[in-house]
Structure formats: C-alpha cells, structure tokens
Design a protein around this motif. Structure first.
Motif, PDB file in Angstrom:
ATOM      1  N   LEU A 135      -3.150   6.409  -2.863  1.00 48.79           N
ATOM      2  CA  LEU A 135      -1.686   6.564  -2.846  1.00 48.79           C
ATOM      3  C   LEU A 135      -1.012   5.212  -2.612  1.00 48.79           C
ATOM      4  O   LEU A 135      -0.003   4.896  -3.248  1.00 48.79           O
ATOM      5  CB  LEU A 135      -1.275   7.532  -1.730  1.00 48.79           C
ATOM      6  N   ALA A 136      -1.572   4.433  -1.672  1.00 44.81           N
ATOM      7  CA  ALA A 136      -1.001   3.112  -1.375  1.00 44.81           C
ATOM      8  C   ALA A 136      -0.997   2.250  -2.643  1.00 44.81           C
ATOM      9  O   ALA A 136      -0.016   1.554  -2.928  1.00 44.81           O
ATOM     10  CB  ALA A 136      -1.794   2.436  -0.259  1.00 44.81           C
ATOM     11  N   GLU A 137      -2.069   2.320  -3.414  1.00 44.22           N
ATOM     12  CA  GLU A 137      -2.153   1.510  -4.635  1.00 44.22           C
ATOM     13  C   GLU A 137      -1.133   1.995  -5.678  1.00 44.22           C
ATOM     14  O   GLU A 137      -0.499   1.192  -6.362  1.00 44.22           O
ATOM     15  CB  GLU A 137      -3.569   1.571  -5.208  1.00 44.22           C
ATOM     16  N   GLN A 138      -0.991   3.319  -5.760  1.00 42.22           N
ATOM     17  CA  GLN A 138      -0.014   3.911  -6.697  1.00 42.22           C
ATOM     18  C   GLN A 138       1.399   3.435  -6.369  1.00 42.22           C
ATOM     19  O   GLN A 138       2.171   3.092  -7.246  1.00 42.22           O
ATOM     20  CB  GLN A 138      -0.039   5.442  -6.519  1.00 42.22           C
ATOM     21  N   ILE A 139       1.735   3.463  -5.072  1.00 40.29           N
ATOM     22  CA  ILE A 139       3.082   3.066  -4.640  1.00 40.29           C
ATOM     23  C   ILE A 139       3.254   1.545  -4.802  1.00 40.29           C
ATOM     24  O   ILE A 139       4.278   1.083  -5.304  1.00 40.29           O
ATOM     25  CB  ILE A 139       3.353   3.509  -3.180  1.00 40.29           C
ATOM     26  N   ALA A 140       2.230   0.809  -4.413  1.00 39.86           N
ATOM     27  CA  ALA A 140       2.298  -0.659  -4.504  1.00 39.86           C
ATOM     28  C   ALA A 140       2.560  -1.094  -5.947  1.00 39.86           C
ATOM     29  O   ALA A 140       3.296  -2.071  -6.183  1.00 39.86           O
ATOM     30  CB  ALA A 140       0.999  -1.279  -3.996  1.00 39.86           C
ATOM     31  N   ALA A 141       1.991  -0.370  -6.885  1.00 41.27           N
ATOM     32  CA  ALA A 141       2.160  -0.735  -8.302  1.00 41.27           C
ATOM     33  C   ALA A 141       3.608  -0.581  -8.754  1.00 41.27           C
ATOM     34  O   ALA A 141       3.987  -1.128  -9.798  1.00 41.27           O
ATOM     35  CB  ALA A 141       1.243   0.131  -9.163  1.00 41.27           C
ATOM     36  N   LYS A 142       4.410   0.158  -8.001  1.00 36.00           N
ATOM     37  CA  LYS A 142       5.816   0.395  -8.388  1.00 36.00           C
ATOM     38  C   LYS A 142       6.805  -0.437  -7.576  1.00 36.00           C
ATOM     39  O   LYS A 142       8.025  -0.285  -7.717  1.00 36.00           O
ATOM     40  CB  LYS A 142       6.159   1.881  -8.202  1.00 36.00           C
ATOM     41  N   ILE A 143       6.313  -1.303  -6.705  1.00 36.25           N
ATOM     42  CA  ILE A 143       7.223  -2.187  -5.956  1.00 36.25           C
ATOM     43  C   ILE A 143       7.866  -3.166  -6.945  1.00 36.25           C
ATOM     44  O   ILE A 143       7.181  -3.778  -7.749  1.00 36.25           O
ATOM     45  CB  ILE A 143       6.454  -2.987  -4.881  1.00 36.25           C
TER      46      ILE A 143
END
Ligand code: 5GP
Length: 144
Positions: A135-143
């Motif tokens: 999830l962290a990677e998914q969100i980080a990709a949208k920063i």
C-alpha cells in the motif's frame, strides 16, 4: 493531564524517525515523514508527522512547522486518493488521552472511507507488514 507534559524522545514515532523502528514509509521531505498506520482503521490509513518538532500535540506545535506539516498532509492525502480511489477521506488528529491520543509525537491521520464500509476501531488489529508495504508503494507512486 495528558494535554500537558514533556516530550519523550523514546516515543514510537521518534524511534521510527531515527530509524530505530521499522515502518512502511510512504513519503518524506525535509519537513515531514509519512508512513502506514500499523493498526489501520481502514485500508490505506496513513500517518503524517513532523520531522523537526518536539510537539506532543497540535496545541504545542512550533509555529514554523505548522505550514509545512499541513502542506505535507494535503500532499499525502491527495496521493492516498489517487492511489486508492476512496469515496471520502477522514483527516484527523487527537490531543490528549481523553480525545483518543495514544502516541505523544504530533501526527495527523489520513483515513480513506468507502460507502458502506464501516470504520475499524482505533488502534485495533495489526496489519500484515507485506500488505502495508505494498500500500505504501502504491500511495508513494502517486505523490506529486
Ligand atoms: P493516536 O491514537 O495517538 O492519535 O494515534 C497513534 C496511531 O499510531 C494509532 O492509530 C496506532 O495504530 C498507530 N501506531 C501505534 N504504534 C505504531 C507503530 O509502531 N507503528 C505504526 N506505523 N503505527 C503505530
């Protein structure tokens, strides 16, 4: 009273900031650090904390950290929305034990909400570390 007190550098978020405890990191810049809540109230429950503050709560926040912190909260909240497409988002922050505070390093919660999905209880049910990392990677990709 838990609204008053001395900042304890041994609190769990201070340890995470110093790299003494692991976390599923979402984002960091010179002002803020964002990571997944390990007892999420919903999928994607993210925490944003100031990196250079000894504030236990929002009332104690040093004036110079407030602006960058709130910009960080907004930036991460937008990324949570972009990554997970929730129907709504709760952004919240607790001051003192009677208000629900359990960790005494200032932090904001970003909690995605979906129609018909009840909110989990605060601080219950530990998430799977692998799921949190994904999830962290998914969100980080949208920063942005
Ligand atoms: P508070 O109750 O102080 O507003 O929020 C503290 C939050 O920190 C809770 O939602 C709790 O689930 C989360 N939390 C407590 N310990 C840890 C930890 O070791 N790692 C992470 N990532 N979150 C934690």
């Amino acid at each position: 009273m838990s609204l008053d007190g001395t900042y304890d550098a041994g609190n769990i978020f201070a340890k995470i900031l110093r790299g003494e405890m692991p976390s599923a990191r979402v984002f960091e810049d010179e002002h803020v650090f964002a990571f997944m809540d390990v007892f999420p109230q919903a999928k994607g429950h993210t925490l944003v904390i100031p990196k250079h503050s000894q504030a236990r709560n929002f009332l104690e926040a040093e004036p110079e950290i407030v602006g960058p912190l709130m910009l960080g909260v907004q930036r991460v909240a937008r990324a949570v929305r972009a990554a997970l497409n929730p129907d709504g988002l709760v952004i919240t922050q607790f001051n003192g034990a009677p208000a629900g505070q359990t960790v005494y390093h200032l932090h904001f919660h970003i909690i995605p909400r979906w129609e018909g999905v009840p909110l989990g209880r605060h601080g219950e049910g530990m998430a799977d570390p692998g799921e949190l990392k994904a999830l962290a990677e998914q969100i980080a990709a949208k920063i942005s």
